[in-house]
Design a protein around this motif. Structure first.
Motif, mmCIF file in Angstrom:
data_model
loop_
_atom_site.group_PDB
_atom_site.id
_atom_site.type_symbol
_atom_site.label_atom_id
_atom_site.label_comp_id
_atom_site.label_asym_id
_atom_site.label_seq_id
_atom_site.Cartn_x
_atom_site.Cartn_y
_atom_site.Cartn_z
ATOM 1 N N MET A 1 0.840 -1.166 0.000
ATOM 2 C CA MET A 1 0.000 0.000 0.000
ATOM 3 C C MET A 1 0.887 1.231 0.000
ATOM 4 N N LYS A 2 0.440 2.247 -0.698
ATOM 5 C CA LYS A 2 1.226 3.469 -0.794
ATOM 6 C C LYS A 2 0.781 4.454 0.265
ATOM 7 N N HIS A 3 1.748 5.133 0.824
ATOM 8 C CA HIS A 3 1.464 6.169 1.815
ATOM 9 C C HIS A 3 2.163 7.443 1.379
ATOM 10 N N ASN A 4 1.494 8.556 1.527
ATOM 11 C CA ASN A 4 2.181 9.826 1.369
ATOM 12 C C ASN A 4 3.006 9.999 2.632
ATOM 13 N N PHE A 5 4.224 10.312 2.521
ATOM 14 C CA PHE A 5 5.108 10.357 3.672
ATOM 15 C C PHE A 5 4.980 11.673 4.410
ATOM 16 N N PHE A 6 3.792 12.299 4.288
ATOM 17 C CA PHE A 6 3.531 13.556 4.962
ATOM 18 C C PHE A 6 3.662 13.394 6.469
ATOM 19 N N LEU A 7 3.278 12.239 7.011
ATOM 20 C CA LEU A 7 3.411 12.029 8.447
ATOM 21 C C LEU A 7 4.870 12.028 8.874
ATOM 22 N N PHE A 8 5.762 11.609 7.978
ATOM 23 C CA PHE A 8 7.190 11.684 8.246
ATOM 24 C C PHE A 8 7.574 13.145 8.465
ATOM 25 N N LEU A 9 7.075 14.024 7.607
ATOM 26 C CA LEU A 9 7.313 15.454 7.739
ATOM 27 C C LEU A 9 6.743 15.976 9.045
ATOM 28 N N ILE A 10 5.519 15.602 9.358
ATOM 29 C CA ILE A 10 4.880 16.080 10.576
ATOM 30 C C ILE A 10 5.690 15.654 11.794
ATOM 31 N N SER A 11 6.180 14.424 11.780
ATOM 32 C CA SER A 11 6.972 13.954 12.915
ATOM 33 C C SER A 11 8.190 14.830 13.134
ATOM 34 N N PHE A 12 8.817 15.255 12.064
ATOM 35 C CA PHE A 12 9.983 16.112 12.196
ATOM 36 C C PHE A 12 9.602 17.483 12.740
ATOM 37 N N ALA A 13 8.451 17.958 12.355
ATOM 38 C CA ALA A 13 8.047 19.294 12.766
ATOM 39 C C ALA A 13 7.762 19.383 14.248
ATOM 40 N N LEU A 14 7.448 18.305 14.837
ATOM 41 C CA LEU A 14 7.001 18.325 16.214
ATOM 42 C C LEU A 14 8.137 17.993 17.152
ATOM 43 N N VAL A 15 9.204 18.729 17.035
ATOM 44 C CA VAL A 15 10.469 18.257 17.541
ATOM 45 C C VAL A 15 11.174 19.115 18.564
ATOM 46 N N PHE A 16 10.651 19.907 19.404
ATOM 47 C CA PHE A 16 11.514 20.828 20.098
ATOM 48 C C PHE A 16 11.331 20.866 21.612
ATOM 49 N N THR A 17 12.222 20.206 22.507
ATOM 50 C CA THR A 17 11.988 20.384 23.952
ATOM 51 C C THR A 17 12.910 19.914 25.053
ATOM 52 N N SER A 18 14.082 19.750 25.153
ATOM 53 C CA SER A 18 14.861 19.497 26.360
ATOM 54 C C SER A 18 16.178 20.181 26.154
ATOM 55 N N CYS A 19 16.842 20.505 27.219
ATOM 56 C CA CYS A 19 18.015 21.325 27.010
ATOM 57 C C CYS A 19 19.206 20.840 27.797
ATOM 58 N N MET A 107 8.865 16.980 -4.975
ATOM 59 C CA MET A 107 8.027 18.064 -4.465
ATOM 60 C C MET A 107 8.493 18.451 -3.060
ATOM 61 N N THR A 108 8.182 19.669 -2.655
ATOM 62 C CA THR A 108 8.499 20.155 -1.315
ATOM 63 C C THR A 108 7.211 20.432 -0.572
ATOM 64 N N LEU A 109 7.123 19.953 0.657
ATOM 65 C CA LEU A 109 5.975 20.201 1.517
ATOM 66 C C LEU A 109 6.316 21.335 2.472
ATOM 67 N N THR A 110 5.327 22.157 2.778
ATOM 68 C CA THR A 110 5.515 23.288 3.683
ATOM 69 C C THR A 110 4.498 23.196 4.804
ATOM 70 N N GLU A 111 4.953 23.504 6.005
ATOM 71 C CA GLU A 111 4.075 23.498 7.168
ATOM 72 C C GLU A 111 4.383 24.729 8.001
ATOM 73 N N THR A 112 3.351 25.348 8.561
ATOM 74 C CA THR A 112 3.523 26.470 9.474
ATOM 75 C C THR A 112 2.664 26.218 10.702
ATOM 76 N N GLY A 113 3.039 26.854 11.797
ATOM 77 C CA GLY A 113 2.265 26.704 13.014
ATOM 78 C C GLY A 113 2.894 27.459 14.159
ATOM 79 N N THR A 114 2.513 27.074 15.376
ATOM 80 C CA THR A 114 3.028 27.714 16.584
ATOM 81 C C THR A 114 3.721 26.667 17.450
ATOM 82 N N TRP A 115 4.593 27.163 18.342
ATOM 83 C CA TRP A 115 5.309 26.272 19.260
ATOM 84 C C TRP A 115 5.319 26.887 20.652
ATOM 85 N N SER A 116 5.465 26.007 21.667
ATOM 86 C CA SER A 116 5.655 26.460 23.045
ATOM 87 C C SER A 116 6.589 25.469 23.732
ATOM 88 N N LEU A 117 7.334 25.976 24.696
ATOM 89 C CA LEU A 117 8.329 25.170 25.390
ATOM 90 C C LEU A 117 8.115 25.295 26.889
#
Length: 162
Positions: A1-19, A107-117
Motif C-alpha cells: 500500500m502506498k502512503h504519502n510520507f507527509f506524516l514523516f514530515l509532521i513527525s519532524f516538525a514536532l520536535v523541540f523540547t529538552s536542554c 516536491m516540497t511540503l511546507t508546514e507552518t504553526g506555533t510552538w511552546s516550550l
C-alpha cells in the motif's frame, strides 16, 4: 500500500523540547540555549537497518537511504515556525517480513504553526492540526529527539543549527 510520507514530515516538525549545554556538559534551562533559529535535519536513525532505496545496502540512518530527503525548520521568536521538507512516497508490501521502500517525489511540503516550550517539553501545533509534544535535547548547535514515524517505528532525529 502506498502512503504519502507527509506524516514523516509532521513527525519532524514536532520536535523541540529538552536542554543541555555542550560547554559544561550539564543541564541548563531552556532560556540559556535558544530554540530560535534555523535547523536542518542531519540524522534520522531507526532501530533496525532498512534498505529503503533497494540498492542492496541497508542503513539505520534513513538519510543514508534517502539522500534526496531534506528537512529544514525555522523557529521564530514570536512562537511560530515554518518547515519545508521533501515529499516522500512510501510503499509497504505486507508480508513476513514487510518490505518498506521510499523515494523522493521531487516536491516540497511546507508546514507552518506555533510552538511552546515548558521545561524539556516542546509542543508544536501545525495550522489545522492537533498539537504534538515531544521531549528534546538542545545544545548551541544541535536539537535532537526521538519520535515514532509511520511504517518505520521509533526514529532518533538530529537537527543541526544553520
Amino acid at each position: 500500500m502506498k502512503h504519502n510520507f507527509f506524516l514523516f514530515l509532521i513527525s519532524f516538525a514536532l520536535v523541540f523540547t529538552s536542554c543541555s549545554n555542550d560547554d559544561d556538559g550539564g543541564d541548563v534551562s531552556p532560556d540559556t540555549v535558544s530554540l530560535v533559529g534555523t535547523w536542518e535535519l542531519t540524522s534520522a536513525s531507526g532501530a533496525l537497518p532498512l534498505d529503503l532505496d533497494m540498492n542492496g545496502s541497508a542503513s539505520s540512518n534513513l538519510l543514508d537511504e534517502l539522500p534526496c530527503f531534506e528537512d529544514m525548520i525555522v523557529v521564530n521568536d514570536d512562537n511560530t515556525y515554518d518547515q519545508t521538507a521533501s515529499e516522500l512516497d512510501v510503499n509497504v508490501e505486507l508480508g513476513v517480513p514487510p518490505v518498506v521502500t521510499a523515494s523522493c517525489t521531487g516536491m516540497t511540503l511546507t508546514e507552518t504553526g506555533t510552538w511552546s516550550l515548558e521545561g524539556d517539553q516542546l509542543t508544536f501545533e501545525a495550522n489545522g492540526m492537533d498539537p504534538r509534544t515531544v521531549t528534546i535535547t538542545l545544545t548551541e548547535t544541535s536539537l535532537s529527539f526521538t519520535d515514532v514515524v509511520e511504517d518505520l517505528g521509533e526514529v532518533a532525529l538530529i537537527f543541526t543549527r544553520q
